[in-house]
Motif scaffolding. Structure first.
Motif, PDB file in Angstrom:
ATOM      1  N   ARG A  36      31.190  -1.043  71.140  1.00 59.61           N
ATOM      2  CA  ARG A  36      30.950  -0.836  72.568  1.00 59.61           C
ATOM      3  C   ARG A  36      30.022  -1.918  73.124  1.00 59.61           C
ATOM      4  O   ARG A  36      30.228  -2.424  74.235  1.00 59.61           O
ATOM      5  N   ALA A  37      29.001  -2.289  72.359  1.00 60.21           N
ATOM      6  CA  ALA A  37      28.075  -3.343  72.803  1.00 60.21           C
ATOM      7  C   ALA A  37      28.801  -4.687  72.914  1.00 60.21           C
ATOM      8  O   ALA A  37      28.543  -5.469  73.834  1.00 60.21           O
ATOM      9  N   THR A  38      29.716  -4.946  71.986  1.00 58.55           N
ATOM     10  CA  THR A  38      30.470  -6.204  72.036  1.00 58.55           C
ATOM     11  C   THR A  38      31.449  -6.205  73.192  1.00 58.55           C
ATOM     12  O   THR A  38      31.679  -7.238  73.831  1.00 58.55           O
ATOM     13  N   PHE A  39      32.044  -5.066  73.474  1.00 60.90           N
ATOM     14  CA  PHE A  39      32.881  -4.936  74.679  1.00 60.90           C
ATOM     15  C   PHE A  39      32.072  -5.347  75.908  1.00 60.90           C
ATOM     16  O   PHE A  39      32.563  -6.074  76.784  1.00 60.90           O
ATOM     17  N   ALA A  40      30.837  -4.871  75.989  1.00 63.96           N
ATOM     18  CA  ALA A  40      29.995  -5.167  77.150  1.00 63.96           C
ATOM     19  C   ALA A  40      29.720  -6.659  77.260  1.00 63.96           C
ATOM     20  O   ALA A  40      29.706  -7.224  78.358  1.00 63.96           O
ATOM     21  N   GLN A  41      29.539  -7.326  76.127  1.00 68.57           N
ATOM     22  CA  GLN A  41      29.269  -8.766  76.137  1.00 68.57           C
ATOM     23  C   GLN A  41      30.493  -9.560  76.588  1.00 68.57           C
ATOM     24  O   GLN A  41      30.377 -10.541  77.312  1.00 68.57           O
TER      25      GLN A  41
END
Length: 317
Positions: A36-41
């Motif tokens: 999810r954090a990588t999606f945000a990036q």
């Protein structure tokens, strides 16, 4: 490349199992929160990804991470990614409802009725999510290489068994994903994402133009993915003239790529369209020999990307 994809029924402490497995194998652990954090990036947030495009976006991210390390992945529906890849060990942790309810009671400090209600809610959410993303409610048992019953096993025991299964499958022999394979995967995933109008946000956004057809917008998304500057229909070239030099026909190529000094005219596989466009391109070349123009198919774009080494350009800046 090597993946260990670990799924589990709600309440089975699957993420704990996956963390322990990663430690035993010395693989990188990828959780739902990590993804999810990588999606945000890379895309702004997971919420901007349509459910039908989620698999392509997740595959794109995991493929990139896999060039750096072998992975143990614990994300919802992760076992359905990379279909047909024989270097993926797919495992599922299951347990009877009573066992799962008891584990939820301990984890959330709930009485049994409340824990049972939460378990049923989590089961429904899992099925709903899979239905939206993959059009199915359940995953056939044959999808998995290993199914482990957690009724009488704790997380450490299950992790040890998964480590042994991974070693038996030879998962450790070819741990990292090669850059060439990753580039091939990325092209296909980015093509899928482009069809949903998805391009990296941050500093590059799709220019909102009145594209003549959807294929042109898809192409523009792909150009954005690979950080290729483009202009849409910037120039019209007169190609037929009447009495007194009056222009009777002009040709406006779909795209211009300043980096390559190249005009592109997109086409489909319909022969009538190809013949008409080839005629215009031939006329343009005869009148403007200094103009670099090409009739472009999807495969031509793929060749452009790999020929010029553009697969190594970052997805986000």
């Amino acid at each position: 490349m090597a993946f260990v994809m670990i799924a589990g029924e709600p309440g089975c402490r699957t993420e704990e199992v996956a963390r322990l497995t990663a430690q035993l194998l010395r693989f990188e652990f990828v959780s739902e929160s990590t993804l999810r954090a990588t999606f945000a990036q890379e895309f702004g947030s997971e919420s901007v990804i349509p459910d039908k495009a989620w698999a392509a976006a997740a595959t794109s991210i995991l493929a990139r991470l896999a060039t750096e390390s072998a992975l143990v992945v614990c994300i919802p529906d992760g076992e359905l990614l990379f279909p047909g890849l024989d270097t993926v060990l797919r495992a599922r942790v299951v347990a009877p409802q009573g066992r799962r309810t008891g584990l939820i009671m301990l984890e959330h400090r709930l009485e049994r009725p409340a824990a049972l209600q939460l378990l049923r809610q989590l089961d429904r959410q899992e099925k709903d999510l899979r239905k939206r993303r993959f059009g199915r409610v359940t995953t056939p048992p044959a999808t998995y290489d290993v199914i482990l019953n957690a009724e009488h096993l704790d997380s450490a025991h299950i992790a040890t068994m998964l480590e042994q299964a991974a070693r038996a499958r030879g998962i450790l022999d070819d741990a990292k994903l090669s850059e060439q394979t990753e580039a091939q995967i990325q092209f296909q995933m980015r093509l899928t994402l482009a069809r949903y109008g998805i391009a990296p946000p941050v500093n590059v956004a799709l220019k909102r133009k009145p594209f003549a057809n959807p294929s042109e917008e898809i192409f523009a998304n792909l150009l954005n993915f690979y950080r290729i500057a483009w202009e849409y229909e910037p120039t019209s070239f007169p190609i037929q003239f009447g009495p007194g030099g009056k222009v009777t026909e002009a040709f406006t190529p779909d795209f211009y790529l300043p980096e390559f000094d190249l005009y592109l005219e997109l086409t489909t596989m319909k022969q009538a369209h190809v013949t008409r466009k080839n005629r215009k391109v031939k006329l343009l070349r005869s009148l403007y020999p200094h103009i670099n123009i090409q009739v472009f198919y999807q495969k031509d774009f793929r060749n452009l990307i790999f020929k010029h080494g553009l697969t190594n350009r970052p997805v986000a800046v």
